[in-house]
Design a protein around this motif. Structure first.
Motif, PDB file in Angstrom:
ATOM      1  N   GLU A  46      31.801  37.833 -14.282  1.00 31.23           N
ATOM      2  CA  GLU A  46      30.633  37.967 -14.314  1.00 31.23           C
ATOM      3  C   GLU A  46      30.377  37.031 -15.570  1.00 31.23           C
ATOM      4  OE1 GLU A  46      27.036  38.440 -13.209  1.00 31.23           O
ATOM      5  OE2 GLU A  46      28.766  40.170 -11.708  1.00 31.23           O
ATOM      6  N   VAL A  47      30.272  35.462 -15.011  1.00 33.90           N
ATOM      7  CA  VAL A  47      29.756  34.507 -16.198  1.00 33.90           C
ATOM      8  C   VAL A  47      29.516  33.664 -16.385  1.00 33.90           C
ATOM      9  CG1 VAL A  47      33.277  34.662 -16.234  1.00 33.90           C
ATOM     10  CG2 VAL A  47      31.267  33.111 -14.627  1.00 33.90           C
ATOM     11  N   GLY A  48      28.786  32.748 -17.509  1.00 34.66           N
ATOM     12  CA  GLY A  48      28.117  31.566 -17.527  1.00 34.66           C
ATOM     13  C   GLY A  48      26.539  32.626 -17.864  1.00 34.66           C
ATOM     14  N   ASN A  49      25.837  31.721 -18.170  1.00 35.40           N
ATOM     15  CA  ASN A  49      24.068  32.052 -18.682  1.00 35.40           C
ATOM     16  C   ASN A  49      23.879  31.239 -18.049  1.00 35.40           C
ATOM     17  OD1 ASN A  49      21.949  33.254 -20.038  1.00 35.40           O
ATOM     18  ND2 ASN A  49      22.603  32.321 -21.848  1.00 35.40           N
ATOM     19  N   PRO A  50      23.553  31.065 -16.992  1.00 36.85           N
ATOM     20  CA  PRO A  50      22.559  31.626 -16.330  1.00 36.85           C
ATOM     21  C   PRO A  50      23.465  32.801 -16.138  1.00 36.85           C
ATOM     22  CG  PRO A  50      22.064  30.522 -15.565  1.00 36.85           C
ATOM     23  CD  PRO A  50      22.629  30.106 -16.226  1.00 36.85           C
ATOM     24  N   ARG A  55      34.559  34.319  -8.314  1.00 34.53           N
ATOM     25  CA  ARG A  55      36.496  34.911  -8.088  1.00 34.53           C
ATOM     26  C   ARG A  55      36.933  33.715  -8.242  1.00 34.53           C
ATOM     27  NH1 ARG A  55      38.118  35.680  -2.122  1.00 34.53           N
ATOM     28  NH2 ARG A  55      39.944  36.205  -2.997  1.00 34.53           N
ATOM     29  N   GLN A  56      38.144  34.535  -9.131  1.00 39.08           N
ATOM     30  CA  GLN A  56      39.172  33.364  -9.135  1.00 39.08           C
ATOM     31  C   GLN A  56      40.682  34.033  -8.067  1.00 39.08           C
ATOM     32  OE1 GLN A  56      39.372  34.592 -13.303  1.00 39.08           O
ATOM     33  NE2 GLN A  56      40.143  32.632 -13.739  1.00 39.08           N
ATOM     34  N   LEU A  57      41.508  32.674  -7.660  1.00 35.76           N
ATOM     35  CA  LEU A  57      42.136  32.771  -6.886  1.00 35.76           C
ATOM     36  C   LEU A  57      43.338  31.351  -7.299  1.00 35.76           C
ATOM     37  CD1 LEU A  57      41.487  32.962  -3.474  1.00 35.76           C
ATOM     38  CD2 LEU A  57      40.228  31.791  -5.137  1.00 35.76           C
ATOM     39  N   CYS A  58      44.723  31.800  -6.633  1.00 29.10           N
ATOM     40  CA  CYS A  58      44.970  30.595  -6.530  1.00 29.10           C
ATOM     41  C   CYS A  58      44.344  29.560  -6.063  1.00 29.10           C
ATOM     42  CB  CYS A  58      46.454  30.577  -5.611  1.00 29.10           C
ATOM     43  SG  CYS A  58      47.121  29.177  -5.507  1.00 29.10           S
ATOM     44  N   MET A  59      44.328  28.215  -6.126  1.00 26.99           N
ATOM     45  CA  MET A  59      43.767  27.161  -5.716  1.00 26.99           C
ATOM     46  C   MET A  59      43.849  26.636  -3.416  1.00 26.99           C
ATOM     47  SD  MET A  59      40.541  26.675  -7.378  1.00 26.99           S
ATOM     48  CE  MET A  59      39.470  25.945  -7.162  1.00 26.99           C
ATOM     49  N   HIS A  60      44.949  26.348  -4.115  1.00 24.62           N
ATOM     50  CA  HIS A  60      46.622  26.204  -2.770  1.00 24.62           C
ATOM     51  C   HIS A  60      45.904  24.840  -2.197  1.00 24.62           C
ATOM     52  CE1 HIS A  60      47.499  30.298  -2.065  1.00 24.62           C
ATOM     53  NE2 HIS A  60      46.481  30.603  -2.093  1.00 24.62           N
ATOM     54  N   CYS A  61      46.433  24.031  -3.910  1.00 29.23           N
ATOM     55  CA  CYS A  61      46.195  22.649  -3.655  1.00 29.23           C
ATOM     56  C   CYS A  61      46.652  21.383  -3.074  1.00 29.23           C
ATOM     57  CB  CYS A  61      46.543  22.439  -5.552  1.00 29.23           C
ATOM     58  SG  CYS A  61      46.149  22.853  -6.574  1.00 29.23           S
ATOM     59  N   VAL A  62      45.878  20.667  -2.493  1.00 28.35           N
ATOM     60  CA  VAL A  62      46.550  19.962  -1.138  1.00 28.35           C
ATOM     61  C   VAL A  62      47.746  19.351  -1.617  1.00 28.35           C
ATOM     62  CG1 VAL A  62      46.427  17.735   0.460  1.00 28.35           C
ATOM     63  CG2 VAL A  62      44.600  19.814  -0.512  1.00 28.35           C
ATOM     64  N   GLU A  63      47.766  18.704  -3.054  1.00 27.09           N
ATOM     65  CA  GLU A  63      49.323  17.853  -3.598  1.00 27.09           C
ATOM     66  C   GLU A  63      50.034  19.317  -4.593  1.00 27.09           C
ATOM     67  OE1 GLU A  63      50.280  14.282  -4.417  1.00 27.09           O
ATOM     68  OE2 GLU A  63      48.719  13.342  -2.450  1.00 27.09           O
ATOM     69  N   PRO A  64      50.576  20.192  -4.627  1.00 29.77           N
ATOM     70  CA  PRO A  64      50.026  21.613  -5.541  1.00 29.77           C
ATOM     71  C   PRO A  64      50.810  20.656  -6.542  1.00 29.77           C
ATOM     72  CG  PRO A  64      50.242  21.812  -3.495  1.00 29.77           C
ATOM     73  CD  PRO A  64      50.832  21.273  -3.495  1.00 29.77           C
ATOM     74  N   THR A  65      50.563  21.229  -7.781  1.00 33.30           N
ATOM     75  CA  THR A  65      51.599  20.233  -9.419  1.00 33.30           C
ATOM     76  C   THR A  65      52.705  21.339  -9.101  1.00 33.30           C
ATOM     77  OG1 THR A  65      49.154  20.273  -9.797  1.00 33.30           O
ATOM     78  CG2 THR A  65      51.071  20.227 -12.357  1.00 33.30           C
ATOM     79  N   SER A 180      42.431  23.795  -1.308  1.00 32.09           N
ATOM     80  CA  SER A 180      42.070  24.115  -0.184  1.00 32.09           C
ATOM     81  C   SER A 180      41.483  25.762  -0.832  1.00 32.09           C
ATOM     82  CB  SER A 180      43.462  24.847   0.642  1.00 32.09           C
ATOM     83  OG  SER A 180      44.127  23.556   1.137  1.00 32.09           O
ATOM     84  N   VAL A 181      41.275  25.801  -1.782  1.00 29.44           N
ATOM     85  CA  VAL A 181      39.409  26.770  -2.227  1.00 29.44           C
ATOM     86  C   VAL A 181      38.621  25.692  -2.275  1.00 29.44           C
ATOM     87  CG1 VAL A 181      38.997  28.732  -3.424  1.00 29.44           C
ATOM     88  CG2 VAL A 181      41.425  28.513  -2.264  1.00 29.44           C
ATOM     89  N   LEU A 182      37.696  26.041  -1.859  1.00 29.06           N
ATOM     90  CA  LEU A 182      36.416  25.182  -2.425  1.00 29.06           C
ATOM     91  C   LEU A 182      35.847  26.180  -3.030  1.00 29.06           C
ATOM     92  CD1 LEU A 182      36.388  23.173   1.488  1.00 29.06           C
ATOM     93  CD2 LEU A 182      37.034  22.179  -0.911  1.00 29.06           C
ATOM     94  N   PHE A 183      34.221  25.527  -4.040  1.00 27.01           N
ATOM     95  CA  PHE A 183      33.093  26.338  -4.586  1.00 27.01           C
ATOM     96  C   PHE A 183      31.930  25.487  -3.688  1.00 27.01           C
ATOM     97  CE2 PHE A 183      37.053  28.947  -6.408  1.00 27.01           C
ATOM     98  CZ  PHE A 183      36.665  29.795  -6.736  1.00 27.01           C
ATOM     99  N   LEU A 184      31.214  26.056  -4.172  1.00 29.43           N
ATOM    100  CA  LEU A 184      29.834  26.430  -4.804  1.00 29.43           C
ATOM    101  C   LEU A 184      29.041  27.160  -5.044  1.00 29.43           C
ATOM    102  CD1 LEU A 184      28.622  25.894  -0.546  1.00 29.43           C
ATOM    103  CD2 LEU A 184      28.814  24.161  -2.726  1.00 29.43           C
ATOM    104  N   SER A 185      27.964  26.040  -6.132  1.00 31.03           N
ATOM    105  CA  SER A 185      27.614  26.864  -7.436  1.00 31.03           C
ATOM    106  C   SER A 185      26.144  26.651  -7.490  1.00 31.03           C
ATOM    107  CB  SER A 185      28.575  26.914  -8.390  1.00 31.03           C
ATOM    108  OG  SER A 185      27.794  27.451  -9.542  1.00 31.03           O
ATOM    109  N   GLY A 190      31.470  23.335 -15.035  1.00 34.28           N
ATOM    110  CA  GLY A 190      31.320  23.677 -16.287  1.00 34.28           C
ATOM    111  C   GLY A 190      31.762  25.146 -17.123  1.00 34.28           C
ATOM    112  N   LEU A 191      29.792  25.425 -17.090  1.00 26.32           N
ATOM    113  CA  LEU A 191      29.783  25.803 -17.574  1.00 26.32           C
ATOM    114  C   LEU A 191      30.192  27.547 -17.123  1.00 26.32           C
ATOM    115  CD1 LEU A 191      25.627  25.669 -17.713  1.00 26.32           C
ATOM    116  CD2 LEU A 191      27.974  24.721 -19.465  1.00 26.32           C
ATOM    117  N   LEU A 192      30.720  27.712 -15.651  1.00 28.93           N
ATOM    118  CA  LEU A 192      31.591  28.495 -15.265  1.00 28.93           C
ATOM    119  C   LEU A 192      32.849  29.491 -15.706  1.00 28.93           C
ATOM    120  CD1 LEU A 192      29.395  28.810 -11.978  1.00 28.93           C
ATOM    121  CD2 LEU A 192      29.273  29.943 -13.959  1.00 28.93           C
TER     122      LEU A 192
END
Ligand code: SF4
Ligand code: SF4
Ligand code: SF4
Lengths: 252, 405
Positions: A46-50, A55-65, A180-185, A190-192
């Motif tokens: 639980e993060v942020g306000n509100p 969830r956090q996990l590896c983002m499986h970047c398209v061109e991974p650093t 390759s991991v996408l988020f909707l919020s 930035g606040l999360l």
């Protein structure tokens, strides 16, 4: 087909089923860690306000650093979208940990033969045609798995169909060149705690711009150095002879 | 007098011995209990003192090696020849210690050879690894004549001397690549580094600052060994080096400030933060003050003045590297780092090993002694040929003159 995972933060109920499924699927030690570690490939907090359950996990970047950073190529982006790690190659320099823009790779600090640990996108399960364990376990449909392009379309569809419910941003569509991991919020990312200062250009290109000049640098500078040596050596030689000449002149 | 320096010398030997023993305890613990037990490294702070000091500073201080080698062999500045061997020795030992530091820091040191067989040419770390390996070989070759002379091995000496120039050229290229690549390592971390240190021109900044530090190291080390072995300090020569240090430092300062302005990051230096404080320490201590001091001729032409200013350059350099590797990544209160005693002990122990090996080298090898000049014989021949022609000319002139009479 390149896979992706879409995580809709507005649908997540924070039950932690994904974490438990991941622990079981990867034989990780039980315990109550709340942060990513060598024992946790995914966590929900639980993060942020509100508040929101993120969830956090590896983002499986398209061109991974991490893939570009590892000197022995221990990381690899598979054709199906997963970024996987080969512990046999790794020498333990931990550059991948520094390099990952999402601070994902974790280390087995207490081991005498430490390995990097992170989510594998359930590469072996997916190769067998199964869903990632965390997605299969999600009771709220907050995490879904599928083709990356289709999921991006789906994400924009949800934003457009539900005005006011989401911020108009699919996190991971362009961040660090796309992930390759996408988020909707519903709350600005930035606040999360999501890094919101990432370039849209894939990060490996920053160092490639320099690395690709090395052969040119080596050729040009060796020509230059040999040339300078040739001139100065010749000059010293001529000087010496003239010096001798004038000395003999003087002697006369 | 002699007694006094002897006593001082044995004091330093004792200090080195103690540091080495404590360092060894640290090393044993590190291998017995692992990194987590013995260091304050963590997932939040995967790189610490060993990368910041043993690697970044260690490599930087070895930069005198390529600079002086290029000055003597490529630019033919013969004046610098007396300091060539000790500088090469410093660089060579520096690189050996860097490798030792790596073996301590790597999680799986026994797999270090993987760098030879698994290649990832898009990795800056790959460039770093190959530069370390190849340049250590080059330094060994550059230093080998001193050892070969000692045992009077003429055949390999002839081979080495024949390939001196290609070796030196290779060394300059590898070393400049290596110095800059240590800066490039950080280019991939745009998000997490403090803007006072993150810059896309870090490779260039690392290269220039290493040249200043390498030369300052040469000045310091010449003086220390002159004192320890009771030989005369060559102030005029070192003052010449100091001039170069001033020019290089001033260039570094100008590029650094210009870069901060370009990135609109200078304002962070004015905020009252822990980071800006350390930034000013680095800039004032390591560049402003030594530049100002060395610009004063009276200061520059004394052994003490040269020594003190060079030590400041070195301290500023250490601050810069530690700031880049550590300070710039810290975020109060949840991401901070202080080395454990084992980390400090191993770092100090390695430095002490360096000093011990250097004085052993000076003691048993002809590092400072009169140089046997590889080109001397050849030049001698040319010269005698030259004088032969001149004398022939003299003869004819004399003959003509006598015929006139
Ligand atoms: S999030 Fe980090 S570890 Fe995962 S693929 Fe991207 S760079 Fe690699
Ligand atoms: S720690 Fe291992 S995986 Fe990570 S960059 Fe180093 S060698 Fe590669
Ligand atoms: S994809 Fe697999 S490894 Fe990754 S978080 Fe989900 S269950 Fe864990």
């Amino acid at each position: 087909m390149s896979n992706a995972m879409l995580i809709d933060i507005t649908r997540c109920v924070g039950c932690g089923e994904c974490t438990r499924a991941c622990i079981a699927a990867n034989d990780l030690p039980e315990g109550d860690d709340t942060q990513l570690s060598c024992a946790r490939y995914t966590v929900v907090n639980e993060v942020g306000n509100p508040q929101a359950s993120v969830r956090q996990l590896c983002m499986h970047c398209v061109e991974p650093t991490c893939v570009s950073a590892c000197l022995v190529g221990a990381f690899r982006k598979t054709a199906t979208g997963a970024v996987v790690y080969d512990e046999e190659k790794c020498i333990g320099c931990r550059y991948c940990m520094q390099a990952c823009p999402f601070s994902v790779p974790k280390y087995e600090w207490s081991s005498l033969a430490p390995r990097i640990k992170k989510c594998s996108f359930c590469h072996s399960r997916v190769s067998q045609g199964k869903l990632p364990a965390c997605v299969e376990a999600c009771p709220a449909g907050a995490s879904v798995f599928g083709d990356r392009n289709e999921l991006i379309r789906e994400a924009h569809h949800r934003i457009n169909e539900n005005p006011g419910e989401y911020v108009d941003h699919v996190y991971g569509e362009h961040e660090a060149g796309g992930t390759s991991v996408l988020f909707l919020s519903a709350v600005p990312f930035g606040l999360l705690g999501f890094p919101d200062n990432l370039p849209t250009e894939p990060i490996p290109r920053l160092s490639w711009k320099i690395l690709k000049e090395i052969p040119k640098y080596a050729v040009v500078s060796s020509l230059l150095l040999f040339g300078i040596h040739w001139i100065t050596a010749r000059r010293a030689y001529v000087e010496k002879i003239e010096h001798r000449d004038s000395e003999t002149e003087e002697l006369r | 007098m002699k007694q006094a320096w002897k006593r001082r010398y044995s004091f330093w030997s004792l200090t080195a011995a103690v540091l080495i023993v404590i360092g060894l305890v640290g090393v044993i613990q590190r291998y017995a209990f692992g990194l987590g037990e013995t260091t304050n490294l963590s997932d939040r702070f995967p790189w610490g003192l060993w990368i910041g000091f043993d690697i970044l500073v260690g490599v930087g201080l070895a930069a005198g090696g390529f600079t002086i080698a290029a000055a003597v062999h490529i630019f033919n500045i013969e004046r610098f020849r007396p300091i060539l061997k000790p500088t090469i020795l410093t660089a060579f030992l520096g690189y050996l210690l860097v490798i030792a530091g790596l073996l301590v820091d790597l999680g799986k040191p026994w797999a270090i050879w993987h760098a030879l067989i698994y290649w990832n040419t898009s990795s800056v770390m790959f460039e770093v690894a190959w530069c370390v390996m190849l340049y250590t070989v080059v330094l060994a070759l550059e230093f080998s004549p001193v050892v070969l002379e000692r045992f009077n091995l003429q055949a390999p000496l002839r081979v080495i001397r024949a390939i001196t120039i290609p070796v030196v050229v290779t060394g300059v290229i590898l070393s400049t690549l290596h110095q800059s690549s240590l800066g490039s390592l950080f280019i991939i971390i745009p998000g997490r580094m403090h803007p006072l240190w993150y810059s896309t021109i870090l490779p260039f900044l690392f290269l220039i600052s290493s040249i200043a530090a390498g030369l300052a190291m040469t000045i310091v080390e010449s003086q220390l060994s002159a004192k320890a072995f009771g030989r005369k300090i060559e102030v005029p020569l070192l003052a010449d080096l100091a001039r170069v240090v001033v020019v290089v430092l001033a260039t570094f300062l100008a590029v650094r400030v210009q870069d901060l302005i370009n990135r609109d990051a200078l304002r962070f230096a004015l905020e009252p933060t822990y980071q800006s404080g350390l930034f000013w320490v680095e800039i004032v201590l390591g560049t402003f003050v030594p530049i100002a001091l060395l610009l004063i001729p009276r200061f520059r032409h004394t052994a003490n003045g040269l020594f003190n200013a060079s030590v400041l350059v070195l301290l500023g350099f250490v601050a810069n590297r530690l700031n880049t590797a550590i300070t710039s990544m810290e975020q109060w209160p949840d991401r901070t780092y202080m080395p454990s005693w084992q980390e400090v002990a191993i770092t100090l122990g390695l430095a002490a090993v360096g000093f011990a090996l250097f004085s052993a080298g000076v003691r048993y090898l002809n590092v400072f002694g009169p140089q046997e000049d590889p080109g001397a014989r050849q030049r001698q021949e040319v010269l005698s040929q030259g004088s032969r022609t001149t004398s022939r000319r003299t003869d004819t002139v004399c003959a003509e003159a006598s015929s006139h009479i």
